[in-house]
Enzyme design. Structure first.
Site, PDB file in Angstrom:
ATOM      1  N   CYS A 102       0.838  -1.199   0.000  1.00 26.81           N
ATOM      2  CA  CYS A 102       0.000   0.000   0.000  1.00 26.81           C
ATOM      3  C   CYS A 102       0.876   1.254   0.000  1.00 26.81           C
ATOM      4  O   CYS A 102       1.444   1.600  -1.021  1.00 26.81           O
ATOM      5  CB  CYS A 102      -0.994  -0.040   1.153  1.00 26.81           C
ATOM      6  SG  CYS A 102      -2.357   1.129   0.969  1.00 26.81           S
ATOM      7  N   HIS A 192      -3.413  -5.542   0.531  1.00 29.91           N
ATOM      8  CA  HIS A 192      -2.886  -5.804   1.869  1.00 29.91           C
ATOM      9  C   HIS A 192      -2.828  -7.301   2.171  1.00 29.91           C
ATOM     10  O   HIS A 192      -3.784  -7.869   2.715  1.00 29.91           O
ATOM     11  CB  HIS A 192      -3.757  -5.113   2.919  1.00 29.91           C
ATOM     12  CG  HIS A 192      -3.536  -3.647   3.027  1.00 29.91           C
ATOM     13  ND1 HIS A 192      -2.532  -3.096   3.803  1.00 29.91           N
ATOM     14  CD2 HIS A 192      -4.190  -2.603   2.446  1.00 29.91           C
ATOM     15  CE1 HIS A 192      -2.583  -1.779   3.704  1.00 29.91           C
ATOM     16  NE2 HIS A 192      -3.576  -1.450   2.888  1.00 29.91           N
ATOM     17  N   GLU A 194      -1.345  -8.653   4.533  1.00 33.92           N
ATOM     18  CA  GLU A 194      -1.277  -8.840   5.986  1.00 33.92           C
ATOM     19  C   GLU A 194      -2.633  -8.737   6.672  1.00 33.92           C
ATOM     20  O   GLU A 194      -2.759  -9.096   7.846  1.00 33.92           O
ATOM     21  CB  GLU A 194      -0.295  -7.822   6.596  1.00 33.92           C
ATOM     22  CG  GLU A 194      -0.818  -6.417   6.783  1.00 33.92           C
ATOM     23  CD  GLU A 194      -0.866  -5.558   5.534  1.00 33.92           C
ATOM     24  OE1 GLU A 194      -1.023  -4.336   5.666  1.00 33.92           O
ATOM     25  OE2 GLU A 194      -0.758  -6.117   4.420  1.00 33.92           O
TER      26      GLU A 194
END
Length: 248
Positions: A102, A192, A194
């Site tokens: 990001c 993302h 994560e």
């Protein structure tokens, strides 16, 4: 891979900001979400908060580098961000493996000559499909992934123009630059890997008033949240790539 005789590899996580208080209280901060995927033997991870200043270490002190997301905007060119950009540019020149997410994706592009700014169509948030381009089929991280897979996203800014010689790896209908690679070992992903489903859902809850003002439906976005195992696998794939590089 047999790790019994493998040397420990050193990974730095460049932390580029702090999430919403509501998320931090429930799930920890950006670095925590990366660490949840990195319980891997023979791996030493150090978190460096670059909002307090660029790393004092040299890029060559690390075998690999993650760069987190941030509520900041790359185009604001805050001093800490510009200093970190220069550090990343040096890391690319040194051939240090990098994985930017990001804000980290955008900062890597900025560091290597790309253009970052607000997406002309506004915000992209929620779980959306990422499509791989042909170039991804021979990429060390992406080549074993399906041609399309779901990923969690939340961003207002994007890489508007890729750096010269960047390899575009992924896109979707909203965002033409979902993933790219610079050189042999520096990647940026707008999505993302994560995020968990719970983290994505809490982001949407916090953003709900703004989303309604932007004519986006928080309820529909919530209903479309799904598991993103292929996207998340990129974090471990990157560590495996770093380990292979360190053994050469």
């Amino acid at each position: 891979m047999n790790l019994s005789n493998a040397a420990e590899i050193r990974i730095a996580i460049l932390k580029t900001g702090t999430t919403y208080p509501e998320l931090k209280e429930r799930f920890g901060d950006f670095d925590t979400w990366f660490l949840a995927h990195l319980d891997i033997p023979k791996l030493s991870v150090t978190v460096l908060d670059v909002t307090q200043g660029a790393p004092t270490s040299q890029p060559t002190d690390w075998d690999g580098v993650f760069v987190t997301g941030s509520p900041a905007m790359v185009s604001d060119k805050e001093p800490w961000s510009e200093a970190t950009s220069r550090w990343l540019g040096n890391a690319v020149k040194e051939g240090i493996p990098i994985f930017g997410v990001c804000y980290g994706h955008q900062l890597l592009a900025h560091a290597t000559g790309g253009l970052v700014g607000y997406h002309p169509k506004g915000r992209e948030t929620g779980t959306h499909t990422v499509e791989l381009r042909d170039a991804a089929m021979s990429d060390p991280l992406f080549r074993d992934l399906p041609r399309s897979f779901p990923a969690h996203l939340t961003h207002k800014q994007s890489v508007l123009d890729l750096p010269e010689n960047a390899v575009l790896l992924a896109y979707n209908a909203f965002e033409p630059h979902e993933a790219f690679r610079i050189g042999e070992c520096a990647w940026g992903v707008q999505f993302h890997p994560e995020f968990s489903e719970e983290i994505m859902g809490t982001y949407l809850s916090v953003q709900a008033p703004e989303l309604e003002q932007e004519n986006l439906s928080p309820g529909t976005l919530m209903d479309n949240i799904q598991k993103t195992p292929d996207a998340s696998s990129l974090l471990v794939r990157f560590v495996e790539f770093v380990r292979e590089c360190s053994q050469k």
